[in-house]
Design a protein around this motif. Structure first.
Motif, mmCIF file in Angstrom:
data_model
loop_
_atom_site.group_PDB
_atom_site.id
_atom_site.type_symbol
_atom_site.label_atom_id
_atom_site.label_comp_id
_atom_site.label_asym_id
_atom_site.label_seq_id
_atom_site.Cartn_x
_atom_site.Cartn_y
_atom_site.Cartn_z
ATOM 1 N N GLY A 190 -15.231 2.416 -18.826
ATOM 2 C CA GLY A 190 -15.881 3.816 -18.660
ATOM 3 C C GLY A 190 -15.407 4.726 -17.784
ATOM 4 N N THR A 191 -14.116 4.592 -17.582
ATOM 5 C CA THR A 191 -13.434 5.720 -16.710
ATOM 6 C C THR A 191 -12.732 6.390 -17.862
ATOM 7 O OG1 THR A 191 -11.229 4.815 -16.048
ATOM 8 C CG2 THR A 191 -13.331 4.188 -14.769
ATOM 9 N N ASP A 192 -12.281 7.544 -17.570
ATOM 10 C CA ASP A 192 -11.506 8.408 -18.313
ATOM 11 C C ASP A 192 -9.987 8.479 -18.162
ATOM 12 O OD1 ASP A 192 -13.564 9.759 -19.633
ATOM 13 O OD2 ASP A 192 -13.736 11.445 -18.190
ATOM 14 N N ALA A 193 -9.480 7.311 -17.348
ATOM 15 C CA ALA A 193 -8.326 6.852 -17.183
ATOM 16 C C ALA A 193 -7.972 5.373 -17.716
ATOM 17 C CB ALA A 193 -8.105 6.937 -15.753
ATOM 18 N N GLY A 194 -8.766 4.985 -18.757
ATOM 19 C CA GLY A 194 -8.877 3.354 -18.864
ATOM 20 C C GLY A 194 -7.480 3.162 -19.485
ATOM 21 N N GLN A 195 -6.588 4.073 -20.017
ATOM 22 C CA GLN A 195 -5.417 3.606 -20.835
ATOM 23 C C GLN A 195 -4.401 3.245 -19.870
ATOM 24 O OE1 GLN A 195 -6.919 6.716 -20.417
ATOM 25 N NE2 GLN A 195 -5.515 8.334 -21.422
ATOM 26 N N VAL A 196 -4.476 3.860 -18.347
ATOM 27 C CA VAL A 196 -3.358 3.295 -17.599
ATOM 28 C C VAL A 196 -3.155 2.152 -17.097
ATOM 29 C CG1 VAL A 196 -3.397 6.058 -16.978
ATOM 30 C CG2 VAL A 196 -4.595 4.189 -15.504
ATOM 31 N N THR A 197 -2.154 1.567 -16.687
ATOM 32 C CA THR A 197 -2.213 0.262 -16.331
ATOM 33 C C THR A 197 -2.384 -0.110 -14.673
ATOM 34 O OG1 THR A 197 0.237 0.140 -16.215
ATOM 35 C CG2 THR A 197 -0.816 -0.361 -18.188
ATOM 36 N N VAL A 198 -2.523 -1.141 -14.425
ATOM 37 C CA VAL A 198 -2.803 -1.487 -13.064
ATOM 38 C C VAL A 198 -1.722 -1.396 -12.339
ATOM 39 C CG1 VAL A 198 -3.232 -3.620 -11.340
ATOM 40 C CG2 VAL A 198 -4.340 -3.313 -13.483
ATOM 41 N N PHE A 199 -0.055 -1.747 -13.019
ATOM 42 C CA PHE A 199 1.180 -1.409 -12.315
ATOM 43 C C PHE A 199 1.392 -0.271 -11.911
ATOM 44 C CE2 PHE A 199 5.753 -0.792 -12.609
ATOM 45 C CZ PHE A 199 6.074 -1.846 -11.851
ATOM 46 N N GLN A 200 0.957 0.738 -13.150
ATOM 47 C CA GLN A 200 1.226 2.267 -12.728
ATOM 48 C C GLN A 200 0.329 2.810 -11.566
ATOM 49 O OE1 GLN A 200 -0.107 3.372 -17.157
ATOM 50 N NE2 GLN A 200 2.177 3.037 -17.671
ATOM 51 N N LEU A 201 -0.946 2.402 -11.702
ATOM 52 C CA LEU A 201 -1.799 2.527 -10.741
ATOM 53 C C LEU A 201 -1.079 2.282 -9.067
ATOM 54 C CD1 LEU A 201 -5.079 1.957 -12.117
ATOM 55 C CD2 LEU A 201 -4.264 4.308 -11.579
ATOM 56 N N LEU A 202 -0.629 1.168 -9.192
ATOM 57 C CA LEU A 202 -0.152 0.543 -7.857
ATOM 58 C C LEU A 202 1.010 1.511 -7.618
ATOM 59 C CD1 LEU A 202 -0.296 -3.100 -8.521
ATOM 60 C CD2 LEU A 202 -1.421 -1.792 -6.609
ATOM 61 N N GLY A 203 1.925 1.812 -8.456
ATOM 62 C CA GLY A 203 3.030 2.675 -8.122
ATOM 63 C C GLY A 203 3.135 3.978 -8.284
ATOM 64 N N HIS A 204 2.092 4.692 -8.199
ATOM 65 C CA HIS A 204 1.697 5.961 -8.781
ATOM 66 C C HIS A 204 2.455 6.607 -9.752
ATOM 67 C CE1 HIS A 204 -0.422 6.507 -4.754
ATOM 68 N NE2 HIS A 204 0.552 5.762 -4.331
ATOM 69 N N SER A 205 2.564 5.864 -10.963
ATOM 70 C CA SER A 205 3.208 6.264 -11.905
ATOM 71 C C SER A 205 2.152 6.558 -13.169
ATOM 72 C CB SER A 205 4.363 5.483 -12.239
ATOM 73 O OG SER A 205 3.673 4.137 -12.833
ATOM 74 N N ALA A 206 0.954 6.455 -12.935
ATOM 75 C CA ALA A 206 0.024 6.724 -13.962
ATOM 76 C C ALA A 206 -0.380 8.078 -14.528
ATOM 77 C CB ALA A 206 -1.458 6.059 -13.539
ATOM 78 N N GLY A 207 0.164 9.038 -13.941
ATOM 79 C CA GLY A 207 -0.055 10.410 -14.207
ATOM 80 C C GLY A 207 -1.347 10.959 -13.799
ATOM 81 N N LEU A 208 -1.985 10.522 -13.067
ATOM 82 C CA LEU A 208 -3.164 10.934 -12.322
ATOM 83 C C LEU A 208 -2.845 12.005 -11.352
ATOM 84 C CD1 LEU A 208 -5.253 7.670 -11.654
ATOM 85 C CD2 LEU A 208 -5.478 9.504 -13.672
ATOM 86 N N GLY A 209 -4.008 12.933 -11.084
ATOM 87 C CA GLY A 209 -3.798 14.015 -10.280
ATOM 88 C C GLY A 209 -3.721 13.680 -8.850
ATOM 89 N N ALA A 210 -2.976 14.335 -7.852
ATOM 90 C CA ALA A 210 -2.781 13.993 -6.541
ATOM 91 C C ALA A 210 -3.880 13.965 -5.892
ATOM 92 C CB ALA A 210 -1.761 14.739 -5.919
ATOM 93 N N GLU A 211 -4.965 14.663 -6.085
ATOM 94 C CA GLU A 211 -6.131 14.871 -5.256
ATOM 95 C C GLU A 211 -7.512 14.948 -6.278
ATOM 96 O OE1 GLU A 211 -5.845 14.757 -2.265
ATOM 97 O OE2 GLU A 211 -3.877 15.146 -1.929
ATOM 98 N N THR A 212 -8.467 14.832 -5.613
ATOM 99 C CA THR A 212 -9.892 14.828 -6.186
ATOM 100 C C THR A 212 -10.125 16.478 -6.715
ATOM 101 O OG1 THR A 212 -11.305 15.061 -4.303
ATOM 102 C CG2 THR A 212 -10.758 12.904 -5.012
ATOM 103 N N PRO A 213 -11.228 16.696 -7.376
ATOM 104 C CA PRO A 213 -11.676 17.966 -7.561
ATOM 105 C C PRO A 213 -12.391 18.475 -5.992
ATOM 106 C CG PRO A 213 -12.580 16.711 -9.149
ATOM 107 C CD PRO A 213 -11.727 15.656 -8.287
ATOM 108 N N ALA A 214 -12.191 19.830 -5.829
ATOM 109 C CA ALA A 214 -12.785 20.378 -4.723
ATOM 110 C C ALA A 214 -14.311 19.962 -4.488
ATOM 111 C CB ALA A 214 -12.617 21.941 -4.815
ATOM 112 N N PRO A 215 -14.822 19.817 -3.307
ATOM 113 C CA PRO A 215 -13.905 20.304 -2.072
ATOM 114 C C PRO A 215 -13.292 19.012 -1.465
ATOM 115 C CG PRO A 215 -16.421 19.373 -1.486
ATOM 116 C CD PRO A 215 -16.136 19.437 -2.950
ATOM 117 N N TRP A 216 -12.466 19.539 -0.614
ATOM 118 C CA TRP A 216 -11.461 18.559 -0.157
ATOM 119 C C TRP A 216 -11.905 17.282 0.592
ATOM 120 C CZ3 TRP A 216 -8.156 19.974 5.176
ATOM 121 C CH2 TRP A 216 -7.216 19.097 5.466
#
Length: 459
Positions: free
Chosen positions: A96-122
């Motif tokens: 149900g997320t919009d990032a469902g195709q990325v793998t657990v390994f990629q999330l652990l190692g910051h190679s999933a291609g996701l943004g660095a931060e959340t949308p505003a506010p900080w």
């Protein structure tokens, strides 16, 4: 706070000088540091802007992104229990997320291609209920880069991992963390909320020696990326676990897997890498592992060297105060260089196999000469004896072969190939043939050996 008896006076003086300089030049209300060697705290020291109120090793500070390493350990526990595979897409376990195709390994190692931060506010300076759902954390365009193509640090990525832990455990991340890491390791001064005694977070004006208190928000869904408070003593316990493992939490081989680089570093950052929830840097020919952390009002760093068996924690309560990562690295280097680790005494193997002993000694891959060494538990080590070459250690398998553990031959199979009468013909290492003599006649060398044999120029 005096736990420095096992260090030399000159080393203690150098450590105190570095901490005092860091607090003064970094213009921070307080700074506390501690050093661990061989699994035991050997020094701690602190400085404060208020006389008589220096923090000690039981004072909590917020540790920011060091929290990510705890979340990574929880995910690795799920992997070891067979509840997920690191190559599983997130959608398999957390739909149900919009990032469902990325793998657990990629999330652990910051190679999933996701943004660095959340949308505003900080997110670090606003209440967690500002982002009640994962869609509020990820935003409309969560993937900013192709997944798996490189390292791009992502705080929302660790929110997804925390939610994954909650989904598979059926409990809040905080409860799983307490039961599966904090309690087994005796980290009773690490918690999601501040517990007295704790430092207050401050912002120091960049152009004047005045301060402003920082808010300390509950981060909500973002907690697995940076929520925790801890002390130097607790974090050094955690560092010892990250070196040795602990069967109650995570076995040593899985912890070692976390320490290995997981993705190519960013361009221009070849001196640094990221494993699975752990940062790695090369500093003066020494590999340091651990994590840095920051939240408004606090900066923190945990570094350890497996080779030196030295770990350092530095905690401070200023938003843009001292560079705790550099300070921790300096403290580690002071101890490791001034008082190098004394090696354990050499001891012979408790037992060995005569057939394995017969395999040791020189072997040739073509004209390159290698030495094969027998290790404990039927392990082997291959070392180049002259000129360039690839070294590797191998772990014995029950079927009589060996698996490469490091370098070029990691995961490759080493096996002994015998003739019909049982005599050793050659070693096969990932299709490379090693013989007792260079291009040995009669051995099964790919391409064969010229029948004329070796010759000089005149022939």
């Amino acid at each position: 706070m005096n736990s420095s008896e096992s260090l030399l006076p000159g080393t203690r003086r150098a450590l105190l000088h570095r901490v005092a300089t860091a607090q003064a030049e970094g213009r921070t209300p307080s700074l506390v540091a501690a050093v661990q060697r061989d699994g035991r705290i050997v020094w701690s020291g602190a400085r404060s802007c208020v006389d008589g109120h220096a923090p000690d090793d039981d004072t909590q500070f917020r540790i920011g992104s060091i929290t990510k390493t705890f979340t990574a350990v929880l995910v690795m526990r799920l992997r070891d229990e067979g509840l997920l595979d690191l190559d599983d897409p997130l959608e398999k376990h957390l739909p149900g997320t919009d990032a469902g195709q990325v793998t657990v390994f990629q999330l652990l190692g910051h190679s999933a291609g996701l943004g660095a931060e959340t949308p505003a506010p900080w997110w670090e300076r606003t209440p967690g209920d500002t982002r009640p759902g994962l869609a509020d954390v990820l935003g409309e365009k969560p993937l900013m880069h192709p997944a798996g193509h490189g390292h791009h640090y992502s705080n929302p990525g660790y929110t997804l991992l925390g939610s994954l832990v909650e989904k598979l455990r059926g409990e809040p991340w905080t409860e799983v963390l307490r039961r599966e890491i904090l309690e087994p390791l005796g980290m009773d001064r690490t918690s999601p909320e501040a517990r007295a005694p704790h430092a207050g977070g401050w912002a120091v004006h960049p152009w004047a020696d005045v301060m402003l208190p920082e808010p300390a928000e509950d981060l909500g869904l973002m907690a697995p990326a940076g929520q925790l408070w801890s002390t130097t003593t607790d974090l050094l316990r955690f560092a010892s676990f990250l070196v040795r493992g602990d069967e109650r939490v995570l076995r040593a081989s899985s912890v070692a897997e976390m320490r290995a680089p997981a993705a190519p570093p960013e361009e221009g950052e070849w001196a640094a890498a990221y494993g699975l929830g752990l940062q790695a840097v090369r500093r003066n020919d020494r590999t340091l592992l651990g994590h840095s952390g920051s939240l408004p009002g606090f900066v923190a760093a945990l570094w350890f060297s497996v080779e030196d068996d030295v770990a350092v924690v530095v905690l401070s309560n200023a938003t843009s105060g001292p560079l705790t990562g550099s300070i921790a690295a300096d403290l580690l280097q002071i101890v490791a260089d001034a008082e190098p680790r004394i090696p354990e005494p050499w001891r012979p193997l408790p037992e060995f196999d005569e057939d394995l002993l017969a395999l040791t000694g020189p072997w040739y891959w073509g004209t390159y000469v290698y030495g094969l060494k027998l290790l404990a538990d039927r392990g082997l080590e291959l070392l180049p004896l002259r000129g360039p070459g690839r070294s590797a250690r191998f772990r014995a398998r029950p079927d009589g072969t060996w698996t490469g553990l490091n370098g070029y031959y990691a995961g490759e199979t080493l096996q002994v190939v015998r003739t019909a009468d049982g005599t050793v013909d050659h070693l096969d290492l990932g299709s490379f043939v090693f013989t007792r003599e260079p291009y040995e006649r009669g051995a099964d060398v790919p391409g064969g050996v010229d029948e004329g044999g070796w010759r000089g120029l005149a022939t």
